[in-house]
Design an enzyme around this catalytic site. Sequence first.
Site, PDB file in Angstrom:
ATOM      1  N   GLY A  11     -65.926 -26.976  38.856  1.00  0.00           N
ATOM      2  CA  GLY A  11     -64.956 -25.891  38.715  1.00  0.00           C
ATOM      3  C   GLY A  11     -64.876 -25.051  39.978  1.00  0.00           C
ATOM      4  N   ARG A  25     -67.159 -23.288  60.990  1.00  0.00           N
ATOM      5  CA  ARG A  25     -67.256 -22.506  62.224  1.00  0.00           C
ATOM      6  C   ARG A  25     -68.689 -22.398  62.734  1.00  0.00           C
ATOM      7  NH1 ARG A  25     -62.290 -18.224  62.672  1.00  0.00           N
ATOM      8  NH2 ARG A  25     -60.691 -19.763  62.166  1.00  0.00           N
ATOM      9  N   ARG A  72     -63.671 -33.881  38.951  1.00  0.00           N
ATOM     10  CA  ARG A  72     -64.861 -34.448  38.332  1.00  0.00           C
ATOM     11  C   ARG A  72     -64.801 -35.966  38.489  1.00  0.00           C
ATOM     12  NH1 ARG A  72     -67.130 -30.020  36.232  1.00  0.00           N
ATOM     13  NH2 ARG A  72     -65.724 -28.378  35.475  1.00  0.00           N
ATOM     14  N   CYS A  73     -65.950 -36.609  38.585  1.00  0.00           N
ATOM     15  CA  CYS A  73     -65.969 -38.040  38.895  1.00  0.00           C
ATOM     16  C   CYS A  73     -67.089 -38.731  38.128  1.00  0.00           C
ATOM     17  CB  CYS A  73     -66.149 -38.239  40.401  1.00  0.00           C
ATOM     18  SG  CYS A  73     -66.154 -39.973  40.916  1.00  0.00           S
ATOM     19  N   GLY A 102     -71.468 -26.001  41.338  1.00  0.00           N
ATOM     20  CA  GLY A 102     -72.387 -25.583  40.295  1.00  0.00           C
ATOM     21  C   GLY A 102     -73.398 -26.655  39.943  1.00  0.00           C
ATOM     22  N   ASP A 103     -73.820 -26.652  38.693  1.00  0.00           N
ATOM     23  CA  ASP A 103     -74.905 -27.530  38.256  1.00  0.00           C
ATOM     24  C   ASP A 103     -74.591 -29.008  38.479  1.00  0.00           C
ATOM     25  OD1 ASP A 103     -77.483 -27.894  36.587  1.00  0.00           O
ATOM     26  OD2 ASP A 103     -76.030 -29.101  35.485  1.00  0.00           O
ATOM     27  N   SER A 105     -72.505 -30.327  40.580  1.00  0.00           N
ATOM     28  CA  SER A 105     -72.454 -30.584  42.024  1.00  0.00           C
ATOM     29  C   SER A 105     -73.862 -30.736  42.582  1.00  0.00           C
ATOM     30  CB  SER A 105     -71.729 -29.437  42.732  1.00  0.00           C
ATOM     31  OG  SER A 105     -70.465 -29.216  42.151  1.00  0.00           O
ATOM     32  N   THR A 125     -70.110 -20.993  41.683  1.00  0.00           N
ATOM     33  CA  THR A 125     -69.679 -21.038  40.291  1.00  0.00           C
ATOM     34  C   THR A 125     -69.585 -19.620  39.751  1.00  0.00           C
ATOM     35  OG1 THR A 125     -70.327 -21.651  38.035  1.00  0.00           O
ATOM     36  CG2 THR A 125     -72.106 -21.430  39.645  1.00  0.00           C
ATOM     37  N   ASP A 127     -70.072 -18.725  36.782  1.00  0.00           N
ATOM     38  CA  ASP A 127     -70.998 -18.508  35.667  1.00  0.00           C
ATOM     39  C   ASP A 127     -72.317 -17.875  36.089  1.00  0.00           C
ATOM     40  OD1 ASP A 127     -69.226 -19.527  33.814  1.00  0.00           O
ATOM     41  OD2 ASP A 127     -70.049 -21.556  33.883  1.00  0.00           O
ATOM     42  N   ASP A 129     -75.065 -19.256  37.041  1.00  0.00           N
ATOM     43  CA  ASP A 129     -76.122 -19.914  36.268  1.00  0.00           C
ATOM     44  C   ASP A 129     -76.940 -20.927  37.062  1.00  0.00           C
ATOM     45  OD1 ASP A 129     -74.127 -21.782  36.601  1.00  0.00           O
ATOM     46  OD2 ASP A 129     -74.109 -22.441  34.511  1.00  0.00           O
ATOM     47  N   GLY A 170     -68.482 -18.766  30.000  1.00  0.00           N
ATOM     48  CA  GLY A 170     -69.937 -18.734  29.951  1.00  0.00           C
ATOM     49  C   GLY A 170     -70.428 -19.657  28.854  1.00  0.00           C
ATOM     50  N   ARG A 171     -70.370 -20.973  29.123  1.00  0.00           N
ATOM     51  CA  ARG A 171     -70.748 -21.939  28.101  1.00  0.00           C
ATOM     52  C   ARG A 171     -72.250 -21.895  27.808  1.00  0.00           C
ATOM     53  NH1 ARG A 171     -68.914 -25.954  30.494  1.00  0.00           N
ATOM     54  NH2 ARG A 171     -70.842 -26.834  31.340  1.00  0.00           N
ATOM     55  N   ALA A 186     -68.303  -2.042  26.545  1.00  0.00           N
ATOM     56  CA  ALA A 186     -68.081  -2.752  25.277  1.00  0.00           C
ATOM     57  C   ALA A 186     -69.088  -2.296  24.225  1.00  0.00           C
ATOM     58  CB  ALA A 186     -68.194  -4.263  25.488  1.00  0.00           C
ATOM     59  N   HIS A 215     -61.448   2.752  17.839  1.00  0.00           N
ATOM     60  CA  HIS A 215     -61.263   1.454  18.488  1.00  0.00           C
ATOM     61  C   HIS A 215     -62.589   0.954  19.035  1.00  0.00           C
ATOM     62  CE1 HIS A 215     -61.136   4.167  21.976  1.00  0.00           C
ATOM     63  NE2 HIS A 215     -61.541   3.120  22.688  1.00  0.00           N
ATOM     64  N   HIS A 249     -58.842 -19.357  32.169  1.00  0.00           N
ATOM     65  CA  HIS A 249     -59.020 -19.733  33.576  1.00  0.00           C
ATOM     66  C   HIS A 249     -58.575 -18.663  34.564  1.00  0.00           C
ATOM     67  CE1 HIS A 249     -59.655 -23.660  31.742  1.00  0.00           C
ATOM     68  NE2 HIS A 249     -60.219 -24.021  32.870  1.00  0.00           N
TER      69      HIS A 249
END
Length: 320
Positions: A11, A25, A72-73, A102-103, A105, A125, A127, A129, A170-171, A186, A215, A249
């Site tokens: 991602g 550079r 992705r591959c 990320g992970d 990669s 990434t 995330d 993570d 955030g999976r 929040a 609210h 996204h």
Amino acid sequence: MNKIGVLTSGGDSPGMNAAIRAVVRKAIFHDIEVYGVYGGFAGLINGNIKRLGLGSVGDIIHRGGTMLQSARCAEFKTKEGQMKGIEQMREHGIEGLVVIGGDGSYRGAKALTELGFPCVGVPGTIDNDIPGTEFTIGFDTALNTVIDAIDKIRDTASSHERTFIIEVMGRDAGDIALWAGLAGGAETILIPEENYEMDDIADKLHRGNERGKKHSIIVVAEGVCSGVEFARKLKEAANIDTRISVLGHMQRGGSPTAADRVLASRLGARAVELLLDGQGGRAVGIERNRLVDYDIIEAIEEKKHVLDLDLYKLSQELSI
């Protein structure tokens, strides 16, 4: 080492372009040729490799996404695919590779390292993570994108006296939800690392209503459940109606913040330094504002990203 390559995988994240720029550079400054691999590990297998010059990375530091594109591959997960990638690099005379991602990669870089090809991983990434670094490239930008959305949604929540559920990315890691939820005030934050009790959440919302609060904002990391699913559970448990916003996204896009541009520049340049020192099989990171590097195989196999649970405790204390 006279020639190195650079690719982005998985991602995309804001700041990847700044990291690419730094790699190119920094290498050229040391009279090293740089080759960009377009399309991630799939592009590596297919030989989509082009030499990059100073002008190739001009005017990209402020842009989101990645100029080298990403994909992705599945083939690269096999040894045959990995050997194809190595052969393509050998044909171009590339002697070392910087992998930004990320992970997944990092696992690709680890595989190449185990086959004897020197790689350095750069954490890119949103995330946040990746083990071995406090922050990853793109996290700060994504965080600010989410906070901006929370601020705007709160205006509507206040006007219509509603409870809003905001689903963020955030999976497996709750950093975006936690940091954005705390910064955005929040009332409830749900993260994959911690369990939650629906009765506790319902009680908090009811207590707020009793003291005149009209609210509330609930931030849910996608790794916990979807915003729609949580809204259904809350309705069943406490008969509370909600509105749902799934940011999706949009969290990955946008111009990188100054913090991400600086971090990406530092990490990209350090990756080149490691390759020039003959140190393949490494990954770079930042801890206490100091650059660090570590064994990429060890990091993936033994280390684990750890969420700052002190922040989670603080968020609960401040949202009473």
